[in-house]
Design a protein around this motif. Sequence first.
Motif, PDB file in Angstrom:
ATOM      1  N   MET A  81       0.904  -1.138   0.007  1.00  0.00           N
ATOM      2  CA  MET A  81       0.105   0.143  -0.191  1.00  0.00           C
ATOM      3  C   MET A  81       0.787   1.127  -0.150  1.00  0.00           C
ATOM      4  O   MET A  81       0.380   2.207  -0.382  1.00  0.00           O
ATOM      5  CB  MET A  81      -0.856  -0.148   1.184  1.00  0.00           C
ATOM      6  CG  MET A  81      -2.136  -1.086   1.142  1.00  0.00           C
ATOM      7  SD  MET A  81      -3.064  -0.763  -0.314  1.00  0.00           S
ATOM      8  CE  MET A  81      -4.157   0.671   0.143  1.00  0.00           C
ATOM      9  N   ALA A  82       2.034   1.249   0.386  1.00  0.00           N
ATOM     10  CA  ALA A  82       2.867   2.363   0.529  1.00  0.00           C
ATOM     11  C   ALA A  82       2.920   2.847  -0.830  1.00  0.00           C
ATOM     12  O   ALA A  82       3.230   4.275  -0.879  1.00  0.00           O
ATOM     13  CB  ALA A  82       4.148   1.899   0.939  1.00  0.00           C
ATOM     14  N   LYS A  83       2.783   2.194  -1.785  1.00  0.00           N
ATOM     15  CA  LYS A  83       3.055   2.721  -3.186  1.00  0.00           C
ATOM     16  C   LYS A  83       1.938   3.731  -3.478  1.00  0.00           C
ATOM     17  O   LYS A  83       2.068   4.861  -4.219  1.00  0.00           O
ATOM     18  CB  LYS A  83       3.097   1.476  -4.231  1.00  0.00           C
ATOM     19  CG  LYS A  83       4.215   0.858  -4.260  1.00  0.00           C
ATOM     20  CD  LYS A  83       4.170  -0.126  -5.357  1.00  0.00           C
ATOM     21  CE  LYS A  83       5.597  -1.030  -5.464  1.00  0.00           C
ATOM     22  NZ  LYS A  83       5.275  -2.476  -5.854  1.00  0.00           N
ATOM     23  N   VAL A  84       0.651   3.666  -2.680  1.00  0.00           N
ATOM     24  CA  VAL A  84      -0.291   4.377  -3.045  1.00  0.00           C
ATOM     25  C   VAL A  84       0.317   5.955  -2.874  1.00  0.00           C
ATOM     26  O   VAL A  84      -0.153   6.782  -3.295  1.00  0.00           O
ATOM     27  CB  VAL A  84      -1.500   4.179  -2.364  1.00  0.00           C
ATOM     28  CG1 VAL A  84      -2.829   4.973  -2.510  1.00  0.00           C
ATOM     29  CG2 VAL A  84      -2.072   2.719  -2.795  1.00  0.00           C
TER      30      VAL A  84
ATOM     31  N   GLN B 170       3.204   6.972  -2.161  1.00  0.00           N
ATOM     32  CA  GLN B 170       4.113   7.462  -2.942  1.00  0.00           C
ATOM     33  C   GLN B 170       3.691   8.148  -4.392  1.00  0.00           C
ATOM     34  O   GLN B 170       4.052   9.133  -4.550  1.00  0.00           O
ATOM     35  CB  GLN B 170       5.197   6.465  -3.292  1.00  0.00           C
ATOM     36  CG  GLN B 170       5.965   5.862  -2.195  1.00  0.00           C
ATOM     37  CD  GLN B 170       7.256   6.778  -1.861  1.00  0.00           C
ATOM     38  OE1 GLN B 170       7.535   7.506  -2.578  1.00  0.00           O
ATOM     39  NE2 GLN B 170       7.929   6.304  -0.945  1.00  0.00           N
TER      40      GLN B 170
ATOM     41  N   GLU C 157      -5.307   4.230   4.685  1.00  0.00           N
ATOM     42  CA  GLU C 157      -4.140   4.960   3.439  1.00  0.00           C
ATOM     43  C   GLU C 157      -5.218   5.686   2.221  1.00  0.00           C
ATOM     44  O   GLU C 157      -4.713   6.873   2.026  1.00  0.00           O
ATOM     45  CB  GLU C 157      -3.379   3.674   2.731  1.00  0.00           C
ATOM     46  CG  GLU C 157      -2.175   4.689   2.096  1.00  0.00           C
ATOM     47  CD  GLU C 157      -1.015   3.968   1.973  1.00  0.00           C
ATOM     48  OE1 GLU C 157      -0.736   2.606   2.608  1.00  0.00           O
ATOM     49  OE2 GLU C 157      -0.133   4.164   1.123  1.00  0.00           O
TER      50      GLU C 157
ATOM     51  N   VAL D   2       0.802   2.417   4.984  1.00  0.00           N
ATOM     52  CA  VAL D   2       1.226   0.871   5.453  1.00  0.00           C
ATOM     53  C   VAL D   2       1.966   0.409   4.393  1.00  0.00           C
ATOM     54  O   VAL D   2       1.956   0.586   3.363  1.00  0.00           O
ATOM     55  CB  VAL D   2      -0.061   0.155   5.571  1.00  0.00           C
ATOM     56  CG1 VAL D   2       0.126  -1.202   6.121  1.00  0.00           C
ATOM     57  CG2 VAL D   2      -1.322   0.891   6.240  1.00  0.00           C
TER      58      VAL D   2
END
Lengths: 276, 98
Positions: free
Chosen positions: A1-4, A6, B55, B65
């Motif tokens: 999810m961290a890509k969202v 970024q 998120e 996350v």
Amino acid sequence: MAKVTQLIHNYLRHSKRFPHVFCPGCGHGIVLGSLIRSIDSMGLAKDDVVLVAGIGCSGRIPVYVDFNTIHTTHGRALTFATGIKLANPRLKVIVVMGDGDALSIGGNHLIHAARRNIGVTALVLNNHIYGMTGGQSSCTTPTGSFSTTTPFGQLEDEFDISRVAKVCGASFVARTTVMQASAMDSLISEAVMHPGFGLVEILSPCHTQYGRKNRFKTCVDMYKWLQKSSPPLEKYRELTPEKQEKAIATGIFEKKDCEGLEEKYARMRRNLRGER
Amino acid sequence: MASKKGESRVKVFLDWCKGCGICAAFCPSKVLSVDKQGKIRVDHEDECINCGFCEIHCPDFAIMVYPREERPPFEANIDDVAPATREELHKIRNSNSK
């Protein structure tokens, strides 16, 4: 999810002083994120997207994103967008408007943009009130609810934005809420890709001006209310008439295939030149 | 998208968080809470199932996350860092070199 996260940062203008101006709990930030995600998923280049906004809280959305953006006069966002689309039909023009901007001050332009079926996408962020100017009642304030100008309850009936657009001939009409962010992503992509005028009504709660006067203690209460009272269209049809009055149907209301004004105009030009 | 418990980490960018509490209220496994200063605190990181609700529903892009095995993005190479924290990192680096 961290890509969202970024991905969203790739599109923001970081010189514009973050965190943004919206109040804590305002849904406009969710719409901003959703808009960025849907444009990224369509694979459009930043230069091919034009974001037009009128006046109001929603007018701050284009300020923060790195597309071609224009902040126009009150209610006239759709007229600017019409001009941009006719001058350069290659561009994807997205108009971000509030409910007051779209239906009160610019109501006339909304009707005629839908009638012309110009290939522009309008996102109407409906927060049921004039949030920026101090919480006056707008044409979408529900009957019986309170605001600074209706301290004893709103008497007038409210506008149903999606129904207005559908009746006026828009080729894509949908409604969603900020609680359904992933559904909102796909609806915005679908509206942008659909030929002709597309309108997506997004219910975005305004706790600062609307919620506090209408027995919502925190902004979370407003989100819970949105989640509870916005069933999908299929479920909405099964409800009893009394329950239907309180519920707000979400989903796609209208989807018809017809070419936009800019395509008709291009064809006419070709015909008049004698080309095939 | 969803994965087993204990496989992901949650990072809150406190500079951007306005403490509206949407993520804490709707988190399915009650990972988050609002602290006394009006910011979001990560209480039970091990319970996170990586559903991704917080998120995409954070209006301020203030929560992230990421998988536990990965290096935390905010300590990695400065060019890979989320721009939310990049400016802060630059400040710290500049003050150290002086």
